[in-house]
Write a protein that holds these residues in place. Structure first.
Motif, PDB file in Angstrom:
ATOM      1  N   VAL A 169     -10.717   1.340   9.855  1.00  0.00           N
ATOM      2  CA  VAL A 169     -11.597   2.623   9.939  1.00  0.00           C
ATOM      3  C   VAL A 169     -11.859   3.582  10.956  1.00  0.00           C
ATOM      4  O   VAL A 169     -12.995   2.454  11.330  1.00  0.00           O
ATOM      5  CB  VAL A 169     -12.531   3.121   8.281  1.00  0.00           C
ATOM      6  N   GLU A 190      -4.002   7.593   7.165  1.00  0.00           N
ATOM      7  CA  GLU A 190      -4.108   7.954   6.433  1.00  0.00           C
ATOM      8  C   GLU A 190      -5.883   8.953   6.614  1.00  0.00           C
ATOM      9  O   GLU A 190      -6.127   8.829   7.225  1.00  0.00           O
ATOM     10  CB  GLU A 190      -4.893   7.453   5.226  1.00  0.00           C
ATOM     11  N   GLU A 191      -5.881  10.137   6.170  1.00  0.00           N
ATOM     12  CA  GLU A 191      -6.786  11.320   6.222  1.00  0.00           C
ATOM     13  C   GLU A 191      -8.180   9.949   5.620  1.00  0.00           C
ATOM     14  O   GLU A 191      -8.340   9.663   5.135  1.00  0.00           O
ATOM     15  CB  GLU A 191      -7.193  12.246   5.843  1.00  0.00           C
ATOM     16  N   LYS A 192      -9.053   9.954   6.670  1.00  0.00           N
ATOM     17  CA  LYS A 192     -10.414   9.929   6.506  1.00  0.00           C
ATOM     18  C   LYS A 192     -11.565  10.405   5.568  1.00  0.00           C
ATOM     19  O   LYS A 192     -11.842  11.365   5.415  1.00  0.00           O
ATOM     20  CB  LYS A 192     -10.957   8.847   8.314  1.00  0.00           C
ATOM     21  N   MET A 193     -11.887   9.612   4.539  1.00  0.00           N
ATOM     22  CA  MET A 193     -12.858  10.148   3.651  1.00  0.00           C
ATOM     23  C   MET A 193     -14.573   9.503   3.722  1.00  0.00           C
ATOM     24  O   MET A 193     -14.788   8.433   4.307  1.00  0.00           O
ATOM     25  CB  MET A 193     -12.227  10.038   2.504  1.00  0.00           C
ATOM     26  N   GLU A 248     -18.350   4.474  -2.397  1.00  0.00           N
ATOM     27  CA  GLU A 248     -17.380   3.905  -2.897  1.00  0.00           C
ATOM     28  C   GLU A 248     -17.440   2.865  -4.470  1.00  0.00           C
ATOM     29  O   GLU A 248     -18.487   2.352  -5.029  1.00  0.00           O
ATOM     30  CB  GLU A 248     -17.063   2.470  -1.582  1.00  0.00           C
ATOM     31  N   LYS A 260       0.745  -1.487   0.047  1.00  0.00           N
ATOM     32  CA  LYS A 260       0.277   0.217   0.011  1.00  0.00           C
ATOM     33  C   LYS A 260       0.978   1.131  -0.477  1.00  0.00           C
ATOM     34  O   LYS A 260       0.155   2.511  -0.004  1.00  0.00           O
ATOM     35  CB  LYS A 260      -0.627  -0.276   1.081  1.00  0.00           C
ATOM     36  N   LYS A 297      -3.675   1.688   7.410  1.00  0.00           N
ATOM     37  CA  LYS A 297      -3.269  -0.115   6.930  1.00  0.00           C
ATOM     38  C   LYS A 297      -2.077  -0.433   6.761  1.00  0.00           C
ATOM     39  O   LYS A 297      -0.851   0.415   7.094  1.00  0.00           O
ATOM     40  CB  LYS A 297      -3.595   0.573   5.289  1.00  0.00           C
ATOM     41  N   ALA A 352      -5.977  10.238  -0.597  1.00  0.00           N
ATOM     42  CA  ALA A 352      -6.295  10.684   0.418  1.00  0.00           C
ATOM     43  C   ALA A 352      -4.911  11.217   0.444  1.00  0.00           C
ATOM     44  O   ALA A 352      -3.857  10.188   0.894  1.00  0.00           O
ATOM     45  CB  ALA A 352      -6.589   9.968   1.695  1.00  0.00           C
ATOM     46  N   LEU A 408      -8.716   4.805  -3.715  1.00  0.00           N
ATOM     47  CA  LEU A 408      -8.621   4.816  -2.532  1.00  0.00           C
ATOM     48  C   LEU A 408      -7.360   3.274  -2.252  1.00  0.00           C
ATOM     49  O   LEU A 408      -6.688   3.179  -1.162  1.00  0.00           O
ATOM     50  CB  LEU A 408      -9.524   3.326  -1.354  1.00  0.00           C
ATOM     51  N   GLU A 409      -7.757   2.854  -3.264  1.00  0.00           N
ATOM     52  CA  GLU A 409      -6.695   1.336  -3.488  1.00  0.00           C
ATOM     53  C   GLU A 409      -6.457   1.015  -5.098  1.00  0.00           C
ATOM     54  O   GLU A 409      -7.973   1.256  -5.544  1.00  0.00           O
ATOM     55  CB  GLU A 409      -6.909   0.316  -2.151  1.00  0.00           C
ATOM     56  N   MET A 465     -13.457   6.758  -4.153  1.00  0.00           N
ATOM     57  CA  MET A 465     -15.285   7.243  -3.680  1.00  0.00           C
ATOM     58  C   MET A 465     -14.643   8.481  -3.734  1.00  0.00           C
ATOM     59  O   MET A 465     -13.597   9.302  -4.193  1.00  0.00           O
ATOM     60  CB  MET A 465     -13.879   7.159  -1.630  1.00  0.00           C
ATOM     61  N   VAL A 478      -7.070  -2.845   7.621  1.00  0.00           N
ATOM     62  CA  VAL A 478      -7.252  -1.803   7.183  1.00  0.00           C
ATOM     63  C   VAL A 478      -8.425  -1.437   8.291  1.00  0.00           C
ATOM     64  O   VAL A 478      -9.275  -2.335   8.818  1.00  0.00           O
ATOM     65  CB  VAL A 478      -7.868  -1.398   5.951  1.00  0.00           C
ATOM     66  N   VAL A 497      -7.412   6.462   9.089  1.00  0.00           N
ATOM     67  CA  VAL A 497      -7.573   4.995   8.347  1.00  0.00           C
ATOM     68  C   VAL A 497      -6.041   4.562   9.192  1.00  0.00           C
ATOM     69  O   VAL A 497      -5.283   5.327   8.354  1.00  0.00           O
ATOM     70  CB  VAL A 497      -7.546   5.480   7.820  1.00  0.00           C
ATOM     71  N   LYS A 529     -19.402  -4.652   1.293  1.00  0.00           N
ATOM     72  CA  LYS A 529     -18.275  -5.160   2.016  1.00  0.00           C
ATOM     73  C   LYS A 529     -18.564  -5.906   3.501  1.00  0.00           C
ATOM     74  O   LYS A 529     -17.602  -6.712   3.975  1.00  0.00           O
ATOM     75  CB  LYS A 529     -17.280  -4.258   2.088  1.00  0.00           C
TER      76      LYS A 529
HETATM   77  P1  AMP Z   1      -8.499  -0.739   1.191  1.00  0.00           P
HETATM   78  O1  AMP Z   1      -7.788  -2.317   1.344  1.00  0.00           O
HETATM   79  O2  AMP Z   1      -7.813   0.639   1.026  1.00  0.00           O
HETATM   80  O3  AMP Z   1      -9.605  -0.220  -0.169  1.00  0.00           O
HETATM   81  O4  AMP Z   1      -9.811  -0.002   2.261  1.00  0.00           O
HETATM   82  C1  AMP Z   1     -10.381  -0.804   2.409  1.00  0.00           C
HETATM   83  C2  AMP Z   1     -11.609  -0.362   2.609  1.00  0.00           C
HETATM   84  O5  AMP Z   1     -11.839   0.504   3.733  1.00  0.00           O
HETATM   85  C3  AMP Z   1     -12.192   0.640   1.463  1.00  0.00           C
HETATM   86  O6  AMP Z   1     -12.950  -0.374   0.869  1.00  0.00           O
HETATM   87  C4  AMP Z   1     -12.975   1.984   2.507  1.00  0.00           C
HETATM   88  O7  AMP Z   1     -14.609   1.494   2.841  1.00  0.00           O
HETATM   89  C5  AMP Z   1     -11.650   2.125   3.694  1.00  0.00           C
HETATM   90  N1  AMP Z   1     -10.882   2.641   3.736  1.00  0.00           N
HETATM   91  C6  AMP Z   1     -10.078   3.496   3.166  1.00  0.00           C
HETATM   92  N2  AMP Z   1      -9.008   4.117   3.324  1.00  0.00           N
HETATM   93  C7  AMP Z   1     -10.648   5.077   3.949  1.00  0.00           C
HETATM   94  C8  AMP Z   1      -9.990   6.332   3.985  1.00  0.00           C
HETATM   95  N3  AMP Z   1      -9.120   6.692   3.332  1.00  0.00           N
HETATM   96  N4  AMP Z   1     -11.634   6.892   4.481  1.00  0.00           N
HETATM   97  C9  AMP Z   1     -12.374   6.517   4.225  1.00  0.00           C
HETATM   98  N5  AMP Z   1     -12.137   5.105   4.774  1.00  0.00           N
HETATM   99  C10 AMP Z   1     -11.326   4.231   4.011  1.00  0.00           C
END
Ligand code: AMP
Ligand code: GLY
Length: 437
Positions: free
Chosen positions: A160, A190-193, A197, A106, A148, A121, A287-288, A278, A158, A146, A219
């Motif tokens: 949140v 990470e900053e929360k957003m 999605e 990541k 990770k 983010a 996000l990823e 997002m 992850v 957040v 999810k």
């Molecule tokens: P990721 O594997 O990085 O996609 O993270 C898994 C889940 O965590 C995502 O599908 C989002 O629901 C949540 N998430 C990840 N990053 C953030 C973020 N910066 N702000 C809010 N929710 C996040």
């Protein structure tokens, strides 16, 4: 017409959907699946290959005159299976090891985004737990809710959070107690957003990106997004949250910069790219990245492809995607995951599954297998996510109703599924009252 043999690596609902889609091509002769599942067994030959042994996979490809290998899951890509097979002059759908770091690390992915202007983010990276905790407790760090783990943690790495205390606790779990092993030695804050999605999956050969219809995953394990995260409990496509304005923004800020970034960094990318997005008030953020198709997104996007998907995959592998005419249907698709009760925690396996044929007989319903196994007198559950039942229709509402019609035909002990897939998009509670009845 020359017909070709195909090898598909993996055993989930995603790989059954890949096998199903590829099997429709008139250019395909035999399909082999390693290791496959009971659903894939009905339309392909299962082979008990050790997919971690690259030499064994290579030998199988030579012996069975495989034209194209499609690698479903991320782990073999991160381990460099695509590189190895390409070094032996085989055609592969799946990026090389260096590019697979976009999912495998990541931190690598965030640095790639920052370097190439892909909106994401704000973040900080740490390899020292004391420094990470100090930042989490600081005034500035309070927005970074957040956490990770850097490496692959089977979708569980992850957190949140709502408070910095939860982050500090998570840092201790990941970096000090090492609950995810080496995957948590380095972390990201990470900053929360906020915002819906969207999953945009696309074919790419590093020059051209051809997106599938944008989809949305669900999810959490329970209705109304309650309970722990899972691999995904259902999906639908196309999603109305991906409107024209967002599509244009993604094409310009995400896709163009992604392609330019691959070139600038010399990354060989012939495979699937999955942009996890997002839609925030400040604009679309990534996000990823995933370097493979999503599960269960594949079970809704592949049935919406009009063109010959085998030809498109072959063009990906041969680096001539710009020649491909990639037509999508105007229809909608929805898939409902039937899981073993208890998943994503502990669950029992080995329960007989009934009604599969009756569900498959319904018009516009396709049942994809995930954790299933054939035994002497039938098919039994063998994993957390057991089946994904896809419904198709001219409208999303029709697709949703069709998917749930399929679900109602199938039974196994302790089966669990969500009864609100696509509810936000449809915004019509009456439909779901019928589904729950
Ligand atoms: P990721 O594997 O990085 O996609 O993270 C898994 C889940 O965590 C995502 O599908 C989002 O629901 C949540 N998430 C990840 N990053 C953030 C973020 N910066 N702000 C809010 N929710 C996040
Ligand atoms: N459904 C989410 C994923 O495949 O990563």
């Amino acid at each position: 017409m020359t017909k070709h043999n195909v090898l598909i690596i993996g055993s989930g609902g995603r790989e059954h959907a890949l096998t199903w889609a590829v099997s429709k091509s008139p250019h395909v002769d035999k399909i082999f699946c390693a290791p496959g599942n009971a659903g894939m067994d009905l339309i392909a030959s299962l082979v008990a290959l050790d997919i971690n042994n690259q030499e064994t996979v290579h030998r199988f490809i030579e012996e069975n005159k495989i034209k194209l290998t499609i690698i479903g899951p991320e782990a073999p890509l991160v381990e460099g299976l695509a590189d190895f097979l390409r070094s032996k002059n085989h055609l592969v759908v799946g990026p090389n090891r260096a590019a697979a770091q976009l999912e495998g690390s990541k931190i690598f992915a965030k640095n790639f985004m920052a370097k190439h202007g892909i909106p994401t983010a704000p973040f900080r990276t740490f390899d020292d737990p004391a420094k990470a905790k100090e930042f989490a407790r600081s005034t500035e760090g309070a927005r970074f809710l957040v956490l990770k783990a850097d490496g692959l943690a089977a979708g569980k790495g992850v957190i949140v959070a709502s408070t910095p205390d939860e982050i500090v606790d998570g840092i201790e779990q990941m970096m000090e107690k090492k609950v995810f092993g080496s995957a948590g030695e380095r972390i990201l804050l990470e900053e929360k957003m906020n915002g819906p999605e969207i999953s945009v999956l696309a074919l790419t050969d590093g020059e051209t990106v051809l997106p599938f219809p944008a989809s949305q995953d669900h999810k959490r394990v329970f209705d109304a997004d309650k309970g722990p995260n899972t691999g995904g409990m259902g999906a639908y496509a196309p999603t109305p949250f991906y409107d024209d304005a967002i599509r244009k923004e993604v094409e310009k800020n995400v896709i163009q910069n992604f392609l330019a970034g691959l070139k600038a960094d010399g990354l060989d990318y012939r495979g699937i790219i999955y942009f996890g997005l997002m839609a925030t008030f400040q604009g679309v953020r990534v996000l990823e990245f995933n370097v493979r198709m999503g599960d269960p997104e594949t079970q809704v996007v592949l049935p919406l492809v009009q063109s010959d998907i085998f030809e498109a995959f072959l063009a990906v592998a041969e680096g001539r995607l710009k020649e491909v005419q990639f037509d999508l249907k105007k229809d909608a698709a929805c898939t409902i995951v039937l899981a073993s009760g208890g998943y994503p925690g502990d669950f029992k396996k080995g329960f007989p599954i009934s009604g599969l044929e009756n569900a498959n007989k319904l018009k516009n319903v396709v049942v994809f297998h995930a954790g299933t196994k054939k035994i002497d007198d039938g098919i039994v559950t063998s994993g957390g996510r057991v089946l994904a039942v896809t419904g198709l229709g001219k409208t999303l509402e029709k697709a949703v109703l069709q998917a749930y019609q399929g679900v109602k035909k199938i039974e196994f002990q302790n089966a669990h599924y969500r009864r609100d897939i696509a509810a936000r998009a449809l915004n019509n509670p009456a439909i779901y009252e019928k589904i729950r009845a």
